[in-house]
Design a protein around this motif. Sequence first.
Motif, mmCIF file in Angstrom:
data_model
loop_
_atom_site.group_PDB
_atom_site.id
_atom_site.type_symbol
_atom_site.label_atom_id
_atom_site.label_comp_id
_atom_site.label_asym_id
_atom_site.label_seq_id
_atom_site.Cartn_x
_atom_site.Cartn_y
_atom_site.Cartn_z
ATOM 1 N N GLY A 266 -60.247 97.773 -0.562
ATOM 2 C CA GLY A 266 -60.292 99.205 -0.830
ATOM 3 C C GLY A 266 -59.185 100.001 -0.174
ATOM 4 N N GLY A 267 -58.022 99.383 0.022
ATOM 5 C CA GLY A 267 -56.901 100.101 0.620
ATOM 6 C C GLY A 267 -56.960 100.250 2.123
ATOM 7 N N ALA A 268 -57.876 99.522 2.781
ATOM 8 C CA ALA A 268 -58.079 99.685 4.219
ATOM 9 C C ALA A 268 -56.825 99.385 5.040
ATOM 10 C CB ALA A 268 -59.234 98.795 4.684
ATOM 11 N N TYR A 269 -56.006 98.450 4.576
ATOM 12 C CA TYR A 269 -54.819 98.058 5.346
ATOM 13 C C TYR A 269 -53.507 98.510 4.696
ATOM 14 C CZ TYR A 269 -58.451 94.898 7.046
ATOM 15 O OH TYR A 269 -59.607 94.385 7.536
ATOM 16 N N GLN A 270 -53.606 99.119 3.556
ATOM 17 C CA GLN A 270 -52.440 99.402 2.730
ATOM 18 C C GLN A 270 -51.377 100.226 3.444
ATOM 19 O OE1 GLN A 270 -53.392 100.279 -1.362
ATOM 20 N NE2 GLN A 270 -51.799 101.850 -1.473
ATOM 21 N N ASN A 271 -51.790 101.224 4.200
ATOM 22 C CA ASN A 271 -50.831 102.131 4.819
ATOM 23 C C ASN A 271 -50.242 101.615 6.126
ATOM 24 O OD1 ASN A 271 -51.177 104.052 2.772
ATOM 25 N ND2 ASN A 271 -52.931 104.983 3.828
ATOM 26 N N TYR A 272 -50.718 100.456 6.588
ATOM 27 C CA TYR A 272 -50.239 99.930 7.863
ATOM 28 C C TYR A 272 -49.161 98.866 7.695
ATOM 29 C CZ TYR A 272 -54.560 102.127 9.517
ATOM 30 O OH TYR A 272 -55.559 103.022 9.790
ATOM 31 N N VAL A 273 -49.046 98.305 6.501
ATOM 32 C CA VAL A 273 -48.170 97.152 6.308
ATOM 33 C C VAL A 273 -46.701 97.496 6.509
ATOM 34 C CG1 VAL A 273 -47.405 95.381 4.681
ATOM 35 C CG2 VAL A 273 -49.814 96.053 4.747
ATOM 36 N N PHE A 274 -46.220 98.498 5.784
ATOM 37 C CA PHE A 274 -44.796 98.802 5.847
ATOM 38 C C PHE A 274 -44.350 99.291 7.229
ATOM 39 C CE2 PHE A 274 -40.918 101.264 4.953
ATOM 40 C CZ PHE A 274 -40.163 100.253 4.357
ATOM 41 N N PRO A 275 -45.068 100.221 7.864
ATOM 42 C CA PRO A 275 -44.671 100.617 9.228
ATOM 43 C C PRO A 275 -44.648 99.441 10.191
ATOM 44 C CG PRO A 275 -46.229 102.196 8.322
ATOM 45 C CD PRO A 275 -46.203 101.043 7.373
ATOM 46 N N ALA A 276 -45.617 98.510 10.044
ATOM 47 C CA ALA A 276 -45.640 97.340 10.920
ATOM 48 C C ALA A 276 -44.400 96.481 10.701
ATOM 49 C CB ALA A 276 -46.907 96.526 10.662
ATOM 50 N N MET A 277 -43.987 96.333 9.453
ATOM 51 C CA MET A 277 -42.808 95.528 9.151
ATOM 52 C C MET A 277 -41.546 96.156 9.727
ATOM 53 S SD MET A 277 -43.284 94.070 5.306
ATOM 54 C CE MET A 277 -41.925 92.944 5.573
ATOM 55 N N VAL A 278 -41.406 97.463 9.581
ATOM 56 C CA VAL A 278 -40.225 98.156 10.098
ATOM 57 C C VAL A 278 -40.140 98.001 11.618
ATOM 58 C CG1 VAL A 278 -39.124 100.399 10.416
ATOM 59 C CG2 VAL A 278 -40.120 99.793 8.194
ATOM 60 N N ASN A 279 -41.262 98.213 12.294
ATOM 61 C CA ASN A 279 -41.284 98.085 13.761
ATOM 62 C C ASN A 279 -40.979 96.649 14.192
ATOM 63 O OD1 ASN A 279 -41.925 100.797 14.089
ATOM 64 N ND2 ASN A 279 -44.140 100.416 14.114
#
Length: 475
Positions: free
Chosen positions: A120-133
């Motif tokens: 249900g989108g629970a992790y969707q917004n965390y993936v890209f920022p985590a990759m950049v960091n």
Amino acid sequence: MGSGVALFTLSLLLVTHHAHSAIGVNWGTMSFHKLKPSTVVDLLKANKITKVKLFDSNPDALRALMGTGIQVMISIPNELLSTFSSDLFVQQNLSRFMGKGGADIRYVAVGNEPFLTSYGGAYQNYVFPAMVNLQQSLVKANLASYVKLVVPCNADAYESNVPSQGTFRPELTQIMTQLVSFLSSIGSPFVVNIYPFLSLYQNSDFPQDFAFFEGSSHPVLDGPNVYYNAFDGNFDTLVSALAKIGYGQMPIVIGEIGWPTDGAVGANLTAARVFNQGLINHLLSNKGTPLRPGSPPEDVYLFGLLDEGAKSTLPGNFERHWGIFSFDGQAKYRLNLGLGNRGLKNAENVQYLPSRWCVAHPAKDMTLVTDHLRLACSQADCTTLNDGGSCSQLGEKDNISYAFNSYYQLQMQNEKSCDFDGLGMVTFLDPSVGECRFLVGVTDKSSSAELMARWGIYHICIGLVVWALTRCYIL
């Protein structure tokens, strides 16, 4: 499989005429009876496996892999994406294990199927920022040119009726465009998990032969292209989806694919062998797919290495039976991985518990056994007893014995764990019936513990002899 469990992925180097393709095997660690990491690494080496993926960064596994030359992928579980420190992660899970004689870590998987519909989108917004960091932390640690980031995705991230019309789900288009652009900029592949078994399991109208690689009487026609198996169709649907966002030549790795051997109708040894061998042969042919002829995936990771009796059965009882090896590292069926060996090599020096089992007492009335069965199967693995399972045809008393024994082995053969208010008893005669195997657990205990176990056997033997003489009952 959409779980945040610790999983390993192994990869076998397969040499083709045009390219190097790798067959991989996910090594899951959600088991009640875990082998020593060193034993598993020896199993990998015996089977000439050269890459391993860990769905977390288990330090014991990384230590066992040091100096082996086996390439490693570590991962960050979905639930940690929003809280972890990238600098600390790189320091504790990469830098300290790498270097001369260390672990050869090549990839970090940022989550596992984080865009799965059921989340249900629970992790969707965390993936890209985590990759950049993480990328910034890799640069600071001078590891960015060697260690690459990936995001294993489930095949439900894209959709279409025919492969050429493949698109990412509407709600994922923006983030996938952003993600794939980033992956491309750092030289990373797109990782996807494909499961023809689940398509067959979830859809009664799905043509069974289309799930395999033997040809199908129900091919999918897509313009000039004809698809005879689900894998090629699914793969090319992703190729089309990537092309529609401007990355049609993006390298693709199959993170998980396989067939379970138990726990559901259609999940059996024969089907698993036919599917996995068909997949391997298909890759070795270097045929590719209609949209990528002559270009098979860079790597394909079979799911999985070992059975995992502690996995959640929410998707189905088959979840605990994906291994090409049983929990103790013994090959379930003949499989040629294309590396010169005609079959799989078993794990050696496995430390088993003593050869004894807990069974239903033959002289006791089992009328009040229900609560004991509920206890046993709520903690131990009884999935093979259900419909479609290898033990589903057992009689009532054998069913009880199987449940009792599963619990008994889970409790490391603790004497009290076979009591069940007097309904259970220990036997030294293997109660396995046909393909239904009554397991004996494994241990990583020291030799002193083994001596204690043998001392316990001695007392059980004396007790059985006395019991048999006094009751005049022949076991």
